[in-house]
Scaffold this motif. Structure first.
Motif, mmCIF file in Angstrom:
data_model
loop_
_atom_site.group_PDB
_atom_site.id
_atom_site.type_symbol
_atom_site.label_atom_id
_atom_site.label_comp_id
_atom_site.label_asym_id
_atom_site.label_seq_id
_atom_site.Cartn_x
_atom_site.Cartn_y
_atom_site.Cartn_z
ATOM 1 N N GLN A 128 0.833 -1.192 0.000
ATOM 2 C CA GLN A 128 0.000 0.000 0.000
ATOM 3 C C GLN A 128 0.871 1.246 0.000
ATOM 4 N N VAL A 129 0.496 2.197 -0.807
ATOM 5 C CA VAL A 129 1.237 3.456 -0.915
ATOM 6 C C VAL A 129 0.319 4.587 -0.467
ATOM 7 N N GLN A 130 0.794 5.363 0.475
ATOM 8 C CA GLN A 130 0.040 6.529 0.923
ATOM 9 C C GLN A 130 0.603 7.785 0.282
ATOM 10 N N LEU A 131 -0.315 8.650 -0.143
ATOM 11 C CA LEU A 131 0.056 9.889 -0.808
ATOM 12 C C LEU A 131 -0.546 11.057 -0.042
ATOM 13 N N VAL A 132 0.257 12.069 0.201
ATOM 14 C CA VAL A 132 -0.222 13.243 0.923
ATOM 15 C C VAL A 132 0.139 14.493 0.131
ATOM 16 N N GLU A 133 -0.905 15.208 -0.297
ATOM 17 C CA GLU A 133 -0.695 16.433 -1.067
ATOM 18 C C GLU A 133 -0.655 17.648 -0.148
ATOM 19 N N SER A 134 0.008 18.680 -0.641
ATOM 20 C CA SER A 134 0.031 19.965 0.048
ATOM 21 C C SER A 134 0.299 21.060 -0.966
ATOM 22 N N GLY A 135 0.111 22.303 -0.535
ATOM 23 C CA GLY A 135 0.463 23.436 -1.388
ATOM 24 C C GLY A 135 -0.704 24.164 -2.018
ATOM 25 N N GLY A 136 -1.914 23.644 -1.833
ATOM 26 C CA GLY A 136 -3.065 24.344 -2.385
ATOM 27 C C GLY A 136 -3.333 25.637 -1.638
ATOM 28 N N GLY A 137 -4.258 26.411 -2.190
ATOM 29 C CA GLY A 137 -4.598 27.680 -1.542
ATOM 30 C C GLY A 137 -5.388 28.569 -2.463
ATOM 31 N N LEU A 138 -5.510 29.825 -2.048
ATOM 32 C CA LEU A 138 -6.245 30.822 -2.826
ATOM 33 C C LEU A 138 -5.243 31.774 -3.466
ATOM 34 N N VAL A 139 -5.386 31.981 -4.755
ATOM 35 C CA VAL A 139 -4.468 32.867 -5.478
ATOM 36 C C VAL A 139 -5.260 33.635 -6.534
ATOM 37 N N GLN A 140 -4.783 34.809 -6.875
ATOM 38 C CA GLN A 140 -5.427 35.589 -7.923
ATOM 39 C C GLN A 140 -5.030 35.075 -9.302
ATOM 40 N N ALA A 141 -5.883 35.333 -10.261
ATOM 41 C CA ALA A 141 -5.582 34.949 -11.639
ATOM 42 C C ALA A 141 -4.227 35.538 -12.044
ATOM 43 N N GLY A 142 -3.440 34.716 -12.726
ATOM 44 C CA GLY A 142 -2.097 35.116 -13.119
ATOM 45 C C GLY A 142 -1.029 34.712 -12.126
ATOM 46 N N GLY A 143 -1.454 34.292 -10.954
ATOM 47 C CA GLY A 143 -0.512 33.897 -9.914
ATOM 48 C C GLY A 143 -0.043 32.459 -10.060
ATOM 49 N N SER A 144 0.680 32.004 -9.047
ATOM 50 C CA SER A 144 1.288 30.672 -9.085
ATOM 51 C C SER A 144 1.040 29.918 -7.785
ATOM 52 N N LEU A 145 1.029 28.606 -7.909
ATOM 53 C CA LEU A 145 1.014 27.704 -6.769
ATOM 54 C C LEU A 145 1.932 26.530 -7.076
ATOM 55 N N ARG A 146 2.504 25.969 -6.028
ATOM 56 C CA ARG A 146 3.344 24.785 -6.188
ATOM 57 C C ARG A 146 2.773 23.680 -5.298
ATOM 58 N N LEU A 147 2.261 22.659 -5.939
ATOM 59 C CA LEU A 147 1.720 21.531 -5.210
ATOM 60 C C LEU A 147 2.803 20.478 -5.002
ATOM 61 N N SER A 148 2.726 19.807 -3.876
ATOM 62 C CA SER A 148 3.662 18.730 -3.585
ATOM 63 C C SER A 148 2.892 17.495 -3.140
ATOM 64 N N CYS A 149 3.484 16.348 -3.401
ATOM 65 C CA CYS A 149 2.877 15.078 -3.004
ATOM 66 C C CYS A 149 3.994 14.188 -2.465
ATOM 67 N N VAL A 150 3.886 13.853 -1.198
ATOM 68 C CA VAL A 150 4.879 12.997 -0.559
ATOM 69 C C VAL A 150 4.297 11.586 -0.427
ATOM 70 N N THR A 151 5.115 10.592 -0.726
ATOM 71 C CA THR A 151 4.646 9.210 -0.647
ATOM 72 C C THR A 151 5.311 8.473 0.506
ATOM 73 N N SER A 152 4.663 7.383 0.918
ATOM 74 C CA SER A 152 5.150 6.621 2.065
ATOM 75 C C SER A 152 6.088 5.496 1.677
ATOM 76 N N THR A 153 6.190 5.197 0.403
ATOM 77 C CA THR A 153 6.935 4.022 -0.020
ATOM 78 C C THR A 153 8.415 4.328 -0.218
ATOM 79 N N ASN A 154 9.246 3.304 -0.017
ATOM 80 C CA ASN A 154 10.675 3.465 -0.307
ATOM 81 C C ASN A 154 11.020 2.946 -1.698
ATOM 82 N N THR A 155 9.974 2.647 -2.480
ATOM 83 C CA THR A 155 10.179 2.263 -3.876
ATOM 84 C C THR A 155 9.567 3.308 -4.796
ATOM 85 N N PHE A 156 9.624 4.551 -4.354
ATOM 86 C CA PHE A 156 9.025 5.657 -5.109
ATOM 87 C C PHE A 156 9.567 5.732 -6.527
ATOM 88 N N SER A 157 10.836 5.424 -6.701
ATOM 89 C CA SER A 157 11.462 5.565 -8.013
ATOM 90 C C SER A 157 10.897 4.598 -9.052
#
Length: 127
Positions: free
Chosen positions: A1-30
């Motif tokens: 089983q692989v667990q995934l946890v996202e982060s980085g969302g939010g509220l931004v104005q049009a034209g702006g930027s966001l960077r989302l990240s997703c961290v996994t629990s597995t050591n075979t991510f590659s």
């Protein structure tokens, strides 16, 4: 089983930027094929971007091509989605997904081929 946890969302104005990240629990991510999908209220979940295990191949929906960039850090078991020049129509809950299946070409776009999913992170773009 692989667990995934996202982060980085939010509220931004049009034209702006966001960077989302997703961290996994597995050591075979590659060995995982990783993807980002999104779902807006009242709409079906749609493909956004995907990346091959080594990061050499990337795939994008036409609607985000040239604005979003997917990348991965196999040493940190993390995949990122850099979203630039955001538009109100990018507003959605963004999901990280992973699979060990061998995906080729257009298969990366198919949400049914991803076996592991995160809970999502909300990105809201105001006009």
């Amino acid at each position: 089983q692989v667990q995934l946890v996202e982060s980085g969302g939010g509220l931004v104005q049009a034209g702006g930027s966001l960077r989302l990240s997703c961290v996994t629990s597995t050591n075979t991510f590659s060995s995982l094929r990783m993807g980002w999908f999104r779902q807006a209220p009242g709409k079906e979940r749609e493909f956004v971007a995907a990346i091959s295990p080594g990061g050499r191949s990337t795939y994008y929906a036409d609607s985000v091509l040239g604005r979003f960039t997917i990348s991965r850090d196999n040493a940190k078991n993390t995949v990122h989605l850099q979203m630039n020049t955001l538009k109100p129509e990018d507003t959605a809950n963004y999901y990280c997904a992973a699979t060990r299946r061998l995906l080729l070409g257009d298969n990366y776009y198919n949400s049914r081929l991803y076996d592991y999913w995160g809970q999502g992170t909300q990105a809201t773009v105001s006009s």
